[in-house]
Scaffold this motif. Sequence first.
Motif, PDB file in Angstrom:
ATOM      1  N   VAL A 233       0.838  -1.202   0.000  1.00 55.02           N
ATOM      2  CA  VAL A 233       0.000   0.000   0.000  1.00 55.02           C
ATOM      3  C   VAL A 233       0.871   1.250   0.000  1.00 55.02           C
ATOM      4  O   VAL A 233       0.659   2.195  -0.781  1.00 55.02           O
ATOM      5  CB  VAL A 233      -0.937  -0.006   1.220  1.00 55.02           C
ATOM      6  CG1 VAL A 233      -1.610   1.355   1.381  1.00 55.02           C
ATOM      7  CG2 VAL A 233      -1.987  -1.105   1.090  1.00 55.02           C
ATOM      8  N   MET A 234       1.892   1.263   0.865  1.00 56.57           N
ATOM      9  CA  MET A 234       2.747   2.440   0.961  1.00 56.57           C
ATOM     10  C   MET A 234       3.518   2.684  -0.323  1.00 56.57           C
ATOM     11  O   MET A 234       3.717   3.833  -0.732  1.00 56.57           O
ATOM     12  CB  MET A 234       3.716   2.270   2.137  1.00 56.57           C
ATOM     13  CG  MET A 234       3.017   2.269   3.488  1.00 56.57           C
ATOM     14  SD  MET A 234       4.151   2.026   4.871  1.00 56.57           S
ATOM     15  CE  MET A 234       5.022   3.599   4.858  1.00 56.57           C
ATOM     16  N   ALA A 235       3.936   1.590  -0.975  1.00 55.89           N
ATOM     17  CA  ALA A 235       4.683   1.733  -2.230  1.00 55.89           C
ATOM     18  C   ALA A 235       3.803   2.299  -3.339  1.00 55.89           C
ATOM     19  O   ALA A 235       4.307   2.885  -4.304  1.00 55.89           O
ATOM     20  CB  ALA A 235       5.259   0.382  -2.646  1.00 55.89           C
ATOM     21  N   SER A 236       2.496   2.130  -3.213  1.00 59.13           N
ATOM     22  CA  SER A 236       1.585   2.586  -4.265  1.00 59.13           C
ATOM     23  C   SER A 236       1.118   4.024  -4.052  1.00 59.13           C
ATOM     24  O   SER A 236       0.455   4.592  -4.925  1.00 59.13           O
ATOM     25  CB  SER A 236       0.356   1.664  -4.319  1.00 59.13           C
ATOM     26  OG  SER A 236      -0.452   1.839  -3.157  1.00 59.13           O
ATOM     27  N   GLU A 237       1.449   4.615  -2.896  1.00 58.05           N
ATOM     28  CA  GLU A 237       0.950   5.944  -2.577  1.00 58.05           C
ATOM     29  C   GLU A 237       2.039   7.003  -2.771  1.00 58.05           C
ATOM     30  O   GLU A 237       3.233   6.702  -2.643  1.00 58.05           O
ATOM     31  CB  GLU A 237       0.476   5.988  -1.120  1.00 58.05           C
ATOM     32  CG  GLU A 237      -0.770   5.140  -0.878  1.00 58.05           C
ATOM     33  CD  GLU A 237      -1.187   5.161   0.575  1.00 58.05           C
ATOM     34  OE1 GLU A 237      -0.296   5.387   1.430  1.00 58.05           O
ATOM     35  OE2 GLU A 237      -2.372   4.960   0.844  1.00 58.05           O
ATOM     36  N   PRO A 238       1.652   8.235  -3.042  1.00 56.58           N
ATOM     37  CA  PRO A 238       2.653   9.307  -3.145  1.00 56.58           C
ATOM     38  C   PRO A 238       3.280   9.583  -1.788  1.00 56.58           C
ATOM     39  O   PRO A 238       2.664   9.345  -0.740  1.00 56.58           O
ATOM     40  CB  PRO A 238       1.832  10.504  -3.634  1.00 56.58           C
ATOM     41  CG  PRO A 238       0.431  10.206  -3.222  1.00 56.58           C
ATOM     42  CD  PRO A 238       0.272   8.713  -3.283  1.00 56.58           C
ATOM     43  N   ALA A 239       4.508  10.076  -1.792  1.00 61.56           N
ATOM     44  CA  ALA A 239       5.188  10.408  -0.537  1.00 61.56           C
ATOM     45  C   ALA A 239       4.428  11.498   0.205  1.00 61.56           C
ATOM     46  O   ALA A 239       3.765  12.339  -0.401  1.00 61.56           O
ATOM     47  CB  ALA A 239       6.617  10.868  -0.849  1.00 61.56           C
ATOM     48  N   GLY A 240       4.475  11.441   1.517  1.00 59.32           N
ATOM     49  CA  GLY A 240       3.843  12.476   2.326  1.00 59.32           C
ATOM     50  C   GLY A 240       2.405  12.210   2.677  1.00 59.32           C
ATOM     51  O   GLY A 240       1.706  13.098   3.176  1.00 59.32           O
ATOM     52  N   HIS A 241       1.941  10.990   2.430  1.00 62.46           N
ATOM     53  CA  HIS A 241       0.550  10.655   2.783  1.00 62.46           C
ATOM     54  C   HIS A 241       0.340  10.829   4.290  1.00 62.46           C
ATOM     55  O   HIS A 241       1.153  10.391   5.100  1.00 62.46           O
ATOM     56  CB  HIS A 241       0.241   9.216   2.385  1.00 62.46           C
ATOM     57  CG  HIS A 241      -1.162   8.803   2.714  1.00 62.46           C
ATOM     58  ND1 HIS A 241      -2.231   9.184   1.950  1.00 62.46           N
ATOM     59  CD2 HIS A 241      -1.659   8.083   3.751  1.00 62.46           C
ATOM     60  CE1 HIS A 241      -3.342   8.694   2.488  1.00 62.46           C
ATOM     61  NE2 HIS A 241      -3.017   8.018   3.583  1.00 62.46           N
ATOM     62  N   GLN A 242      -0.742  11.490   4.672  1.00 59.15           N
ATOM     63  CA  GLN A 242      -1.000  11.790   6.074  1.00 59.15           C
ATOM     64  C   GLN A 242      -1.763  10.658   6.747  1.00 59.15           C
ATOM     65  O   GLN A 242      -2.749  10.154   6.211  1.00 59.15           O
ATOM     66  CB  GLN A 242      -1.810  13.084   6.196  1.00 59.15           C
ATOM     67  CG  GLN A 242      -1.041  14.322   5.758  1.00 59.15           C
ATOM     68  CD  GLN A 242       0.179  14.590   6.632  1.00 59.15           C
ATOM     69  OE1 GLN A 242       0.056  14.612   7.850  1.00 59.15           O
ATOM     70  NE2 GLN A 242       1.337  14.765   6.012  1.00 59.15           N
TER      71      GLN A 242
END
Length: 339
Positions: A307-316
């Motif tokens: 999930v984290m690899a699929s999201e843009p950096a800085g997700h809150q």
Amino acid sequence: MVFARNQWYVVAYGEEVGDGLLARTVCGEPLVLYRTGAGEAVALADRCVHRRFPLSESNRDGDRIVCGYHGFTYDPDGTCVAVPGQTRVPRTARVPAYQIVERDSLVWVWIGDGRGDAAAIPRAPWLESPSYTTVRGMEPLAARYELLVDNLLDLSHETYLHAGYIGTPEVAQTPITTETDEEAGVVHVSRRMKDVECPPFYSRSTGIDGRIDRWQDIEYHPPGFYLLHSRIAPTGVEPGPDGDDSDAFHVEVGYAIVPETETTTHDFWWVARDFALDDAEVSAFLHDSNRTVVLQDVVALNKLEKVMASEPAGHQELSINIDTGGLAARRMLQKLTAR
């Protein structure tokens, strides 16, 4: 992410390091481990200086390693003592040798510059104490090690992810207390549960039939050492005025959380108990049950990594009270990686 360097990391259990050549990567650094004829554990960089062939896939000649590609030969201190086709050994022909300390049946490696202070290594004396019996293992995790730190500092997930093993409703319902010892570099998280359901993990291993008082006291030593002091006793059984707690059952759960790469982790785990010391059935039950719990975490954290690899950096993220310990751990890790 960068690794916390100039730190001690568990690289293996003592029994894993023997005559054979053991490959293990810590903080992105490939290592080869073995034990000399005198019984000393050795860790060298797992790459021949010549053409980078893995020394872990090479051969032993006494205490030396002979590269399986062209025969470069190394002493335990990393010095190359023989090269093929010539008598002169180039002065720069050596591989890095890593500082090793064996303590409490764990093999620690210093990842950093110079020599580490062995006195700084956190202790787990139960692993070698005759008053405890221990089961243990290691599972590979396809996720960054910080996710496992978060997981272990917030045990409320036991209620949902580990129901039927160690989780009961009271774990998530009971508030925690968190203390941070900045000078010692330790995060403490505690939870006291009174008159609660006894989960199968403890009822089957202790034989307690009824409700219990259950204590969880966590010590997290960044970057990668975690201790959970677990006390289980029939409801109402309290320590005596002199502190005697011999009527309770004590389980020391531990993890060595060791970054392999930026997104993979060595998940060393153990369970030490001070009861039923010679009961092989209890040992088998606790081993299999705890491994199941560990694998439940592995499945969940592997999903989180994707999930984290699929999201843009800085997700809150949204953090709540139960995250206090995990947030304190994150702050300590950030300090270590910033050095």
